[in-house]
Scaffold this active site. Structure first.
Site, PDB file in Angstrom:
ATOM      1  N   THR A 116       0.819  -1.129  -0.038  1.00  0.00           N
ATOM      2  CA  THR A 116      -0.100  -0.136   0.187  1.00  0.00           C
ATOM      3  C   THR A 116       0.863   1.231  -0.074  1.00  0.00           C
ATOM      4  O   THR A 116       0.458   2.355  -0.870  1.00  0.00           O
ATOM      5  CB  THR A 116      -0.801  -0.053   1.093  1.00  0.00           C
ATOM      6  OG1 THR A 116      -1.516  -1.264   1.429  1.00  0.00           O
ATOM      7  CG2 THR A 116      -2.012   1.073   1.140  1.00  0.00           C
ATOM      8  N   GLU A 337      12.321 -26.425  26.943  1.00  0.00           N
ATOM      9  CA  GLU A 337      12.985 -25.289  26.475  1.00  0.00           C
ATOM     10  C   GLU A 337      14.737 -25.612  26.873  1.00  0.00           C
ATOM     11  O   GLU A 337      15.397 -25.030  25.827  1.00  0.00           O
ATOM     12  CB  GLU A 337      12.445 -24.156  26.866  1.00  0.00           C
ATOM     13  CG  GLU A 337      11.031 -23.987  26.590  1.00  0.00           C
ATOM     14  CD  GLU A 337      10.761 -24.176  25.090  1.00  0.00           C
ATOM     15  OE1 GLU A 337      11.571 -23.920  24.327  1.00  0.00           O
ATOM     16  OE2 GLU A 337       9.729 -24.661  25.093  1.00  0.00           O
TER      17      GLU A 337
HETATM   18  P1  ATP Z   1      -1.355  -6.165   2.988  1.00  0.00           P
HETATM   19  O1  ATP Z   1      -1.091  -6.845   2.135  1.00  0.00           O
HETATM   20  O2  ATP Z   1      -1.682  -6.803   4.539  1.00  0.00           O
HETATM   21  O3  ATP Z   1      -2.379  -5.091   2.720  1.00  0.00           O
HETATM   22  P2  ATP Z   1       0.838  -4.087   2.749  1.00  0.00           P
HETATM   23  O4  ATP Z   1       1.762  -4.885   1.856  1.00  0.00           O
HETATM   24  O5  ATP Z   1      -0.275  -3.493   1.723  1.00  0.00           O
HETATM   25  O6  ATP Z   1      -0.256  -5.304   3.622  1.00  0.00           O
HETATM   26  P3  ATP Z   1       1.239  -1.780   4.154  1.00  0.00           P
HETATM   27  O7  ATP Z   1      -0.309  -1.611   4.283  1.00  0.00           O
HETATM   28  O8  ATP Z   1       1.832  -0.984   3.153  1.00  0.00           O
HETATM   29  O9  ATP Z   1       1.434  -3.236   3.967  1.00  0.00           O
HETATM   30  O10 ATP Z   1       2.137  -1.724   5.385  1.00  0.00           O
HETATM   31  C1  ATP Z   1       1.389  -1.717   6.638  1.00  0.00           C
HETATM   32  C2  ATP Z   1       2.243  -0.915   7.611  1.00  0.00           C
HETATM   33  O11 ATP Z   1       3.667  -1.604   8.066  1.00  0.00           O
HETATM   34  C3  ATP Z   1       2.658   0.671   7.064  1.00  0.00           C
HETATM   35  O12 ATP Z   1       1.813   1.418   7.329  1.00  0.00           O
HETATM   36  C4  ATP Z   1       3.901   0.596   7.751  1.00  0.00           C
HETATM   37  O13 ATP Z   1       3.831   1.166   8.800  1.00  0.00           O
HETATM   38  C5  ATP Z   1       4.533  -0.482   7.850  1.00  0.00           C
HETATM   39  N1  ATP Z   1       5.600  -1.190   6.923  1.00  0.00           N
HETATM   40  C6  ATP Z   1       5.161  -2.216   5.874  1.00  0.00           C
HETATM   41  N2  ATP Z   1       6.230  -2.241   5.128  1.00  0.00           N
HETATM   42  C7  ATP Z   1       7.067  -1.219   5.303  1.00  0.00           C
HETATM   43  C8  ATP Z   1       8.318  -0.623   4.768  1.00  0.00           C
HETATM   44  N3  ATP Z   1       9.051  -1.289   3.803  1.00  0.00           N
HETATM   45  N4  ATP Z   1       8.948   0.254   5.348  1.00  0.00           N
HETATM   46  C9  ATP Z   1       8.333   1.165   6.479  1.00  0.00           C
HETATM   47  N5  ATP Z   1       7.292   0.696   6.838  1.00  0.00           N
HETATM   48  C10 ATP Z   1       6.603  -0.359   6.292  1.00  0.00           C
END
Ligand code: ATP
Length: 496
Positions: A116, A337
């Site tokens: 996203t 463990e």
């Molecule tokens: P989904 O498949 O569950 O929708 P996604 O891949 O779209 O997940 P995001 O919604 O982009 O994941 O990421 C969720 C949150 O995790 C972001 O708001 C951010 O805070 C953190 N995050 C994820 N990936 C990164 C990254 N590469 N760098 C920085 N923050 C990240």
């Protein structure tokens, strides 16, 4: 369909007036017309008429505030995406060379890896309006509603771009597999198929000379489930793999999420990155947040290394359980463990990061081992070491308590999976094998004999260190947890 509604209403009203003038009783007609109008209104507004999708970054904001530099550890994905977007930005070049416009980019990868975020950064990079929706928002019981929502989504994107004075718009659909799954699989339910068909129609209709150029970016963690029609050239032309971050990536992400948090001098983010193999960006964000919450609870001014360590365990295993195990159970857990930890330390010195017998969400106790490095390939010896560590819990129970418990179930599964990997990798006595051609039972026999041999090895290893085992168990029962260094201090037998 709704375009013709005013004309139909006009003709209807005219006819009713004419009939009334001719002396016909028009009351029943008016009654039915009223019912139809109510149903039409309801159908449009409550079912199909989800009038707007989330405009991420806020309707009032011109763009989402995310830029590529806010995304850590996805260098390959960022570069591939940027390359595709550069090509969109060069509109003159595209027109001059008669290039077909890029219509869709598919981001594929595990949850929480930043898909996203990448889509939002893409909107900023291309100076586009951004509208986002999730695949599940299109799934409805009523045939045609999903398709109507797809049309609305594209329409809304164009409208927003016009309002914001932009030449392009990005439509982001998360979980595209929900609406873009293989057609014909939802038996007796045409709705999914119609929705997907509409998406394909919308994508086919995208052109370079549209007033507002629309690009569809979709995300999925099940690219294998998508309908092949979506993946054919001319639809999602680019597929960008968004993987879990490696150690350097994790360090970058930790750096990004600790930017606004006061860190104590003892914090080594590199060590945290090394300890968090397999964590996604979302896990790391949650880890840093949990650490800050722990600091706040203690009334501290800074986030310390201890807070971060505790948060790693918390993210892996969930909250502490309310119900604590009884004394006997606890002793068994400690023995189990301790077995894992001693075997882990003997097979890979310095690898034990913590031993814990405080029950948490998913596990009653656990040993955390640091990864030397992120490994994608394993040698036979590495696999055998892992199997020994996995078996050591149950073997320790055998040695100290004279029998096993159900707690070792997942250890055995893991050991068997590793043994299978070893056999199918051509590293067992069977030599090079193909899973398809192995005679029935041969794989099973090979795995079983490998496991038996390694079980005997584990038994010998731990039985020779019975004193150490007892010592570790006693301290674990007392403290509930040991750090890697505290644990190593207890091993009087020098580690070979
Ligand atoms: P989904 O498949 O569950 O929708 P996604 O891949 O779209 O997940 P995001 O919604 O982009 O994941 O990421 C969720 C949150 O995790 C972001 O708001 C951010 O805070 C953190 N995050 C994820 N990936 C990164 C990254 N590469 N760098 C920085 N923050 C990240």
């Amino acid at each position: 369909m709704m375009r013709y509604a005013p004309i139909a209403a006009g003709v209807g009203a005219g006819s009713v007036i004419y009939l009334a003038w001719r002396g016909v009783d028009v009351l029943p007609i008016l009654f039915f017309a009223g019912i139809i109008a109510v149903l039409a209104y309801y159908g449009n507004n409550k079912l199909g008429g989800k009038t707007s999708f989330a405009v991420m970054g806020g309707e009032g904001e011109r763009q989402p505030a995310i830029v590529f530099d806010d995304i850590g550890g996805q260098e390959v994905a960022k570069n591939e995406l940027r390359e595709a977007l550069e090509f969109i930005r060069d509109l003159d070049g595209i027109r001059r060379l008669g290039i077909r416009p890029l219509k869709g980019i598919l981001l594929a990868g595990p949850p929480g890896t930043g898909k996203t975020l990448l889509a939002k950064a893409a909107a900023r990079f291309t100076d586009s309006a951004f509208v986002g929706a999730s695949g599940s928002e299109f799934v409805e019981m009523y045939v045609g509603v999903g398709a109507q929502r797809v049309r609305q989504l594209f329409k809304q994107a164009r409208g927003l771009a016009r309002k914001q004075g932009k030449a392009s718009a990005i439509v982001f659909i998360d979980e595209i597999e929900v609406l873009g799954g293989k057609r014909g699989q939802n038996s007796g339910h045409l709705e999914y198929d119609q929705t997907l068909n509409e998406l394909l129609v919308q994508m086919d209709g995208l052109a370079t000379d549209d007033e507002v150029r629309v690009l569809l970016i979709a995300a999925t963690n099940r690219a294998d489930m998508l309908d092949p029609a979506l993946l054919r050239p001319g639809r999602f032309d680019r597929q960008v793999q968004v993987d879990l971050p490696d150690k350097t990536g994790r360090l970058q992400i930790l750096g990004l999420h600790t930017r606004n948090k006061p860190l104590a001098a003892d914090v080594d983010l590199g060590a945290v990155a090394a300890d968090t193999f397999g964590f996604s960006g979302a896990h790391l964000e949650s880890l840093v947040n949990e650490a800050a919450i722990a600091a706040l609870r203690e009334g501290g001014q800074e986030v310390t290394a201890r807070h971060l360590k505790g948060a790693i365990d918390k993210v892996i295993l969930g909250e502490k359980l309310d119900r604590l195990p009884g004394a006997d159970e606890k002793r068994r857990i400690a023995v189990h463990e301790a077995g894992h930890a001693i075997a882990g330390e003997l097979r890979r010195p310095g690898s034990v990061a913590s031993v814990n017998v405080a029950a948490r969400g998913k596990a009653l106790g656990y040993v955390r081992q640091t990864q030397a490095d992120d490994l994608y390939l394993h040698t036979a010896d590495q696999l055998k070491d892992k199997i020994v560590v996995a078996l050591a819990g149950a073997v320790a129970e055998d040695i100290v308590l004279g029998g096993r418990s159900t707690g070792a179930g997942s250890d055995f599964q893991q050991a068997a999976a590793l043994a299978r990997q070893l056999v199918l990798g051509g590293m067992s006595d069977l030599g090079i094998v193909s899973a398809d051609d192995l005679p029935q039972g041969t794989l099973h026999m090979a795995v079983a004999s490998l496991l038996q041999g390694l079980e005997a090895e584990t038994h010998a290893l731990l039985a020779a260190r019975r004193d150490t085992l007892d010592r570790v168990v006693a301290v674990l029962l007392e403290n509930e947890g040991l750090s890697g260094d505290e644990f190593r201090a207890l091993l009087s037998v020098p580690v070979q």
